[in-house]
Design a protein around this motif. Structure first.
Motif, PDB file in Angstrom:
ATOM      1  N   ASN A 277      45.420  18.153  45.886  1.00 36.04           N
ATOM      2  CA  ASN A 277      44.678  19.148  46.657  1.00 36.04           C
ATOM      3  C   ASN A 277      45.460  20.454  46.766  1.00 36.04           C
ATOM      4  OD1 ASN A 277      42.090  19.135  47.632  1.00 36.04           O
ATOM      5  ND2 ASN A 277      42.559  18.105  49.544  1.00 36.04           N
ATOM      6  N   VAL A 278      46.764  20.358  47.031  1.00 38.64           N
ATOM      7  CA  VAL A 278      47.611  21.546  47.101  1.00 38.64           C
ATOM      8  C   VAL A 278      47.576  22.293  45.773  1.00 38.64           C
ATOM      9  CG1 VAL A 278      50.010  22.347  47.263  1.00 38.64           C
ATOM     10  CG2 VAL A 278      49.127  20.715  48.936  1.00 38.64           C
TER      11      VAL A 278
ATOM     12  N   ILE B 103      36.529  17.017  50.786  1.00 35.90           N
ATOM     13  CA  ILE B 103      36.958  15.784  50.129  1.00 35.90           C
ATOM     14  C   ILE B 103      37.563  14.873  51.191  1.00 35.90           C
ATOM     15  CG2 ILE B 103      38.747  14.829  48.621  1.00 35.90           C
ATOM     16  CD1 ILE B 103      36.478  15.762  46.971  1.00 35.90           C
ATOM     17  N   ARG B 104      37.141  13.617  51.199  1.00 41.98           N
ATOM     18  CA  ARG B 104      37.615  12.680  52.213  1.00 41.98           C
ATOM     19  C   ARG B 104      38.575  11.675  51.585  1.00 41.98           C
ATOM     20  NH1 ARG B 104      35.839  16.129  55.288  1.00 41.98           N
ATOM     21  NH2 ARG B 104      33.919  15.882  56.456  1.00 41.98           N
ATOM     22  N   TYR B 105      39.785  11.601  52.093  1.00 46.20           N
ATOM     23  CA  TYR B 105      40.673  10.490  51.763  1.00 46.20           C
ATOM     24  C   TYR B 105      41.461  10.188  53.019  1.00 46.20           C
ATOM     25  CZ  TYR B 105      43.966  14.342  50.979  1.00 46.20           C
ATOM     26  OH  TYR B 105      44.720  15.476  51.103  1.00 46.20           O
ATOM     27  N   PHE B 106      41.643   8.919  53.288  1.00 49.73           N
ATOM     28  CA  PHE B 106      42.116   8.523  54.605  1.00 49.73           C
ATOM     29  C   PHE B 106      43.451   7.790  54.590  1.00 49.73           C
ATOM     30  CE2 PHE B 106      38.412   9.927  56.724  1.00 49.73           C
ATOM     31  CZ  PHE B 106      37.345   9.679  55.894  1.00 49.73           C
TER      32      PHE B 106
ATOM     33  N   PHE C  92      32.381  16.207  41.277  1.00 41.34           N
ATOM     34  CA  PHE C  92      33.729  16.671  41.589  1.00 41.34           C
ATOM     35  C   PHE C  92      34.536  15.549  42.230  1.00 41.34           C
ATOM     36  CE2 PHE C  92      37.047  18.496  44.101  1.00 41.34           C
ATOM     37  CZ  PHE C  92      37.461  19.637  43.428  1.00 41.34           C
ATOM     38  N   GLU C  93      33.948  14.862  43.207  1.00 47.43           N
ATOM     39  CA  GLU C  93      34.672  13.805  43.912  1.00 47.43           C
ATOM     40  C   GLU C  93      35.051  12.667  42.966  1.00 47.43           C
ATOM     41  OE1 GLU C  93      34.316  11.826  48.258  1.00 47.43           O
ATOM     42  OE2 GLU C  93      32.529  11.608  47.005  1.00 47.43           O
TER      43      GLU C  93
ATOM     44  N   ARG D 220      25.437  17.991  54.053  1.00 51.99           N
ATOM     45  CA  ARG D 220      24.563  18.523  52.998  1.00 51.99           C
ATOM     46  C   ARG D 220      25.320  18.704  51.694  1.00 51.99           C
ATOM     47  NH1 ARG D 220      23.306  21.930  57.306  1.00 51.99           N
ATOM     48  NH2 ARG D 220      24.374  23.679  56.294  1.00 51.99           N
ATOM     49  N   LEU D 221      26.544  19.232  51.798  1.00 47.90           N
ATOM     50  CA  LEU D 221      27.342  19.456  50.594  1.00 47.90           C
ATOM     51  C   LEU D 221      27.638  18.156  49.875  1.00 47.90           C
ATOM     52  CD1 LEU D 221      29.085  21.399  48.827  1.00 47.90           C
ATOM     53  CD2 LEU D 221      30.988  20.893  50.388  1.00 47.90           C
ATOM     54  N   ARG D 222      27.957  17.130  50.637  1.00 47.75           N
ATOM     55  CA  ARG D 222      28.345  15.860  50.033  1.00 47.75           C
ATOM     56  C   ARG D 222      27.183  15.148  49.345  1.00 47.75           C
ATOM     57  NH1 ARG D 222      32.993  13.565  51.064  1.00 47.75           N
ATOM     58  NH2 ARG D 222      32.127  11.470  51.132  1.00 47.75           N
ATOM     59  N   GLN D 223      25.975  15.590  49.595  1.00 53.11           N
ATOM     60  CA  GLN D 223      24.814  15.006  48.934  1.00 53.11           C
ATOM     61  C   GLN D 223      24.469  15.708  47.618  1.00 53.11           C
ATOM     62  OE1 GLN D 223      23.313  12.116  49.806  1.00 53.11           O
ATOM     63  NE2 GLN D 223      25.024  12.061  51.270  1.00 53.11           N
TER      64      GLN D 223
END
Length: 366
Positions: free
Chosen positions: A158-159, A145-148, A91-92, A81-84
């Protein structure tokens, strides 16, 4: 049965630990312990880089990694839900753009004669954070936040943002916020000058390679001091793997020997590494990470900084639905300032205080 030394990210559930795992003189995991998610969490929390496991070649095949239990679902998850939301998408986008620019800047600082543009780095972080309305929303977004690619650059950014959040919770002034934010951005700069073949190696590292990886705090410190960076910020690069009980590296310093800014970055660094998604695992639920800090962190980290951070994380998820370890779902209605991993909930119309229910824990934010 043969033995195999594996990088921690190649260790999977169902394997069996072949040698006692120590952090300094402290036994972390005993020999012959089967790898579970809890064991993986403890190893990550303790900054263990590699472990020796049985490879199963001689007597029996190596056990297959345990299949995760399917998550219970009653519709889209909180993360979905947040990512939508428009706020998250903006932000992303800003985060990804800043990460690319930051990658160039960090390499220029590390490899060339460029000075450290402290004001510009702080402004780039602020440009991301302006897309969130408050620190709790910011914390929630960062957790999703997704990063792979296990990127040094995205991790460092992020830190930095998480450190800024904690600084605001601690009522730091603008100059202190700038210092701690930029320190977070620069804390892993020493990795930039290490061989990519080691930093990005997908298989097990040799003992010599491990020692090279562990040199990154000193390498980062030397880079920053050569640029006349504020010594407090440089100390975050040097000391962010030190622990208050002396179990860290490179110097095995204790309590008062570690600067305050480095103590803060050390806490954030571990939390971010455990909760962020990676190619080889999903991020760990924030409440599980809080519980690990509560169980093992008071000796390793300064409670003056650790406890406000854990409280703030728990406050972020007030009124969120969660999945409990017994399979039930509930809504967090009260946080616990003493033990943040154990808030009070409404479960099936009944009040449940996790601090008075031993063994019942939060497994997932829904």
């Amino acid at each position: 049965m043969g033995l195999k030394l594996l990088m921690l990210h190649n260790v999977t559930k169902g394997m069996k630990i072949a040698e006692d795992v120590y952090k300094g003189s402290q036994l972390i995991v005993k020999k012959n312990k089967e790898v579970t998610q809890e064991v993986l969490d403890v190893l990550h929390f303790s900054d263990i880089i590699s472990v020796t496991v049985y490879d199963g070649k001689d007597d029996e095949p190596a056990p297959a990694p345990a299949k995760p239990e399917p998550a219970k679902s009653s519709g889209p998850s909180h993360s979905e839900r947040l990512r939508q939301t428009e706020t998250f998408k903006k932000f992303e986008e800003a985060f990804q753009e800043t990460t690319e620019n930051f990658k160039v800047a960090l390499n220029d600082i590390a490899r060339n004669q460029d000075a450290v543009p402290v004001d510009d780095l702080f402004e780039s972080a602020n440009n991301i954070m302006e897309h969130a309305t408050n620190t709790y929303q910011l914390m929630d977004i960062l957790s999703n936040i997704r990063y792979f690619d296990d990127s040094t650059y995205a991790h460092s950014l992020n830190v930095a943002l998480l450190a800024n959040i904690l600084g605001r919770w601690l009522h730091f002034d603008e100059e202190e916020l700038k210092k701690i934010t930029v320190a977070g951005m620069l804390h892993d700069i020493g990795k930039v000058v290490l061989p990519k073949s080691i930093i990005q190696k997908p298989s097990a590292l040799t003992e010599e390679e491990f020692q090279i990886v562990k040199s990154h705090p000193m390498e980062g410190y030397k880079i920053l001091m050569s640029k006349n960076v504020d010594e407090e910020m440089a100390s975050a690069a040097l000391f962010h793997h030190e622990k208050c009980d002396g179990s860290g590296y490179p110097n095995g310093f204790t309590g008062d020997q570690i600067t305050d800014i480095a103590k803060i970055i050390a806490i954030i660094d571990v939390y971010e590494a455990m909760t962020a998604d990676r190619v080889y695992r999903d991020g760990i639920c924030p409440f599980k990470v809080i519980r690990i800090f509560e169980d093992e962190g008071y000796a390793k980290y300064d409670p003056k900084y650790m406890l406000p951070f854990l409280r703030g994380i728990a406050d972020t998820y007030l009124h969120n639905n969660v999945l409990l370890s017994d399979g039930r779902e509930g809504e967090i209605i009260l946080t616990n300032t003493t033990t943040p991993s154990k808030p009070s909930l409404i479960v099936n119309g009944q009040f449940v205080d996790l601090s008075k229910t031993p063994g019942l824990t939060i497994d997932k934010i829904l």
